[in-house]
Design a protein around this motif. Structure first.
Motif, PDB file in Angstrom:
ATOM      1  N   ARG A 132      -2.773   5.912   4.860  1.00  0.00           N
ATOM      2  CA  ARG A 132      -4.190   5.954   4.456  1.00  0.00           C
ATOM      3  C   ARG A 132      -4.767   4.545   4.351  1.00  0.00           C
ATOM      4  NH1 ARG A 132      -5.445  10.750   0.227  1.00  0.00           N
ATOM      5  NH2 ARG A 132      -4.033  12.319   1.077  1.00  0.00           N
ATOM      6  N   LEU A 133      -3.995   3.642   3.777  1.00  0.00           N
ATOM      7  CA  LEU A 133      -4.438   2.258   3.635  1.00  0.00           C
ATOM      8  C   LEU A 133      -4.646   1.622   5.004  1.00  0.00           C
ATOM      9  CD1 LEU A 133      -5.033  -0.270   1.930  1.00  0.00           C
ATOM     10  CD2 LEU A 133      -2.555  -0.704   1.918  1.00  0.00           C
ATOM     11  N   GLU A 134      -3.697   1.811   5.896  1.00  0.00           N
ATOM     12  CA  GLU A 134      -3.827   1.221   7.228  1.00  0.00           C
ATOM     13  C   GLU A 134      -5.006   1.828   7.977  1.00  0.00           C
ATOM     14  OE1 GLU A 134      -3.662  -1.467   9.824  1.00  0.00           O
ATOM     15  OE2 GLU A 134      -2.366  -1.524   8.083  1.00  0.00           O
ATOM     16  N   ASP A 135      -5.222   3.121   7.847  1.00  0.00           N
ATOM     17  CA  ASP A 135      -6.369   3.775   8.492  1.00  0.00           C
ATOM     18  C   ASP A 135      -7.684   3.218   7.938  1.00  0.00           C
ATOM     19  OD1 ASP A 135      -4.558   5.312   9.926  1.00  0.00           O
ATOM     20  OD2 ASP A 135      -4.881   7.123   8.721  1.00  0.00           O
ATOM     21  N   ALA A 136      -7.749   3.036   6.625  1.00  0.00           N
ATOM     22  CA  ALA A 136      -8.958   2.488   6.003  1.00  0.00           C
ATOM     23  C   ALA A 136      -9.206   1.065   6.485  1.00  0.00           C
ATOM     24  CB  ALA A 136      -8.829   2.520   4.477  1.00  0.00           C
ATOM     25  N   ARG A 137      -8.147   0.270   6.557  1.00  0.00           N
ATOM     26  CA  ARG A 137      -8.288  -1.101   7.062  1.00  0.00           C
ATOM     27  C   ARG A 137      -8.825  -1.104   8.484  1.00  0.00           C
ATOM     28  NH1 ARG A 137      -2.476  -3.318   5.028  1.00  0.00           N
ATOM     29  NH2 ARG A 137      -3.157  -4.246   3.066  1.00  0.00           N
ATOM     30  N   VAL A 195      -8.938  -0.360   0.144  1.00  0.00           N
ATOM     31  CA  VAL A 195      -8.531  -1.684   0.620  1.00  0.00           C
ATOM     32  C   VAL A 195      -8.682  -2.721  -0.497  1.00  0.00           C
ATOM     33  CG1 VAL A 195      -9.120  -3.527   2.252  1.00  0.00           C
ATOM     34  CG2 VAL A 195      -8.966  -1.158   3.042  1.00  0.00           C
ATOM     35  N   LEU A 196      -9.777  -2.662  -1.229  1.00  0.00           N
ATOM     36  CA  LEU A 196      -9.979  -3.608  -2.330  1.00  0.00           C
ATOM     37  C   LEU A 196      -8.928  -3.424  -3.414  1.00  0.00           C
ATOM     38  CD1 LEU A 196     -11.625  -5.831  -3.705  1.00  0.00           C
ATOM     39  CD2 LEU A 196     -13.095  -4.018  -4.645  1.00  0.00           C
ATOM     40  N   SER A 197      -8.611  -2.184  -3.744  1.00  0.00           N
ATOM     41  CA  SER A 197      -7.600  -1.914  -4.763  1.00  0.00           C
ATOM     42  C   SER A 197      -6.255  -2.521  -4.377  1.00  0.00           C
ATOM     43  CB  SER A 197      -7.454  -0.408  -4.962  1.00  0.00           C
ATOM     44  OG  SER A 197      -6.399  -0.129  -5.840  1.00  0.00           O
ATOM     45  N   HIS A 198      -5.879  -2.350  -3.136  1.00  0.00           N
ATOM     46  CA  HIS A 198      -4.602  -2.910  -2.667  1.00  0.00           C
ATOM     47  C   HIS A 198      -4.618  -4.439  -2.756  1.00  0.00           C
ATOM     48  CE1 HIS A 198      -0.844  -3.020  -0.455  1.00  0.00           C
ATOM     49  NE2 HIS A 198      -1.370  -3.981   0.279  1.00  0.00           N
ATOM     50  N   TRP A 199      -5.724  -5.038  -2.315  1.00  0.00           N
ATOM     51  CA  TRP A 199      -5.835  -6.493  -2.352  1.00  0.00           C
ATOM     52  C   TRP A 199      -5.803  -7.018  -3.794  1.00  0.00           C
ATOM     53  CZ3 TRP A 199      -9.534  -9.942  -4.233  1.00  0.00           C
ATOM     54  CH2 TRP A 199      -9.353 -11.265  -3.834  1.00  0.00           C
ATOM     55  N   LEU A 234      -4.044   6.513  -4.127  1.00  0.00           N
ATOM     56  CA  LEU A 234      -3.037   5.550  -4.567  1.00  0.00           C
ATOM     57  C   LEU A 234      -1.685   6.207  -4.841  1.00  0.00           C
ATOM     58  CD1 LEU A 234      -5.125   3.274  -6.959  1.00  0.00           C
ATOM     59  CD2 LEU A 234      -4.469   2.832  -4.595  1.00  0.00           C
ATOM     60  N   SER A 235      -1.704   7.467  -5.207  1.00  0.00           N
ATOM     61  CA  SER A 235      -0.437   8.153  -5.496  1.00  0.00           C
ATOM     62  C   SER A 235      -0.067   9.166  -4.413  1.00  0.00           C
ATOM     63  CB  SER A 235      -0.518   8.851  -6.860  1.00  0.00           C
ATOM     64  OG  SER A 235      -1.593   9.777  -6.859  1.00  0.00           O
ATOM     65  N   ALA A 236      -0.780   9.150  -3.315  1.00  0.00           N
ATOM     66  CA  ALA A 236      -0.487  10.079  -2.221  1.00  0.00           C
ATOM     67  C   ALA A 236       0.792   9.661  -1.508  1.00  0.00           C
ATOM     68  CB  ALA A 236      -1.648  10.119  -1.236  1.00  0.00           C
ATOM     69  N   PRO A 237       1.584  10.618  -1.047  1.00  0.00           N
ATOM     70  CA  PRO A 237       2.814  10.268  -0.340  1.00  0.00           C
ATOM     71  C   PRO A 237       2.567   9.488   0.949  1.00  0.00           C
ATOM     72  CG  PRO A 237       2.533  12.669  -0.467  1.00  0.00           C
ATOM     73  CD  PRO A 237       1.397  12.039  -1.202  1.00  0.00           C
ATOM     74  N   ASP A 238       1.381   9.662   1.529  1.00  0.00           N
ATOM     75  CA  ASP A 238       1.052   8.947   2.760  1.00  0.00           C
ATOM     76  C   ASP A 238       0.106   7.771   2.505  1.00  0.00           C
ATOM     77  OD1 ASP A 238      -1.125  10.531   2.072  1.00  0.00           O
ATOM     78  OD2 ASP A 238      -1.594  11.081   4.138  1.00  0.00           O
ATOM     79  N   TYR A 239       0.260   7.159   1.329  1.00  0.00           N
ATOM     80  CA  TYR A 239      -0.605   6.052   0.930  1.00  0.00           C
ATOM     81  C   TYR A 239      -0.634   4.936   1.971  1.00  0.00           C
ATOM     82  CZ  TYR A 239      -1.936   1.711  -1.392  1.00  0.00           C
ATOM     83  OH  TYR A 239      -2.512   0.507  -1.687  1.00  0.00           O
ATOM     84  N   ALA A 240       0.514   4.532   2.458  1.00  0.00           N
ATOM     85  CA  ALA A 240       0.571   3.418   3.414  1.00  0.00           C
ATOM     86  C   ALA A 240      -0.247   3.727   4.666  1.00  0.00           C
ATOM     87  CB  ALA A 240       2.014   3.101   3.781  1.00  0.00           C
TER      88      ALA A 240
END
Length: 77
Positions: A65-70, A17-21, A57-63
């Motif tokens: 994973r990010l939403e799950d982490a959030r 989450v921090l990386s995305h932000w 960050l390079s996973a095909p399901d990144y979006a």
């Protein structure tokens, strides 16, 4: 000589989450967000370190994973 470095430990969710932000932050008009250019040295260092250490960050399901982490990090209620 003493080691004057500071180590920060994050969970995988926090790091993702921090990386995305940080990526979004770096894409903005930075002068509106931060009034001291010295702040960018540590911001870039943290962002670069996260970029190198997060395989998600390079996973095909990144979006997803990010939403799950959030979702896991959001306070309940």
């Amino acid at each position: 000589m003493t080691d004057d470095r500071v180590a920060i430990r994050l969970t995988a969710d926090e790091a993702l989450v921090l990386s995305h932000w940080l990526e979004k932050l770096q894409m903005t008009d930075l002068s509106r967000v931060v009034d001291d250019p010295a702040v960018w040295a540590p911001v870039h260092r943290i962002a670069g370190t996260l970029d190198k250490t997060l395989p998600a960050l390079s996973a095909p399901d990144y979006a997803q994973r990010l939403e799950d982490a959030r979702a896991r990090l959001r306070p309940e209620g």
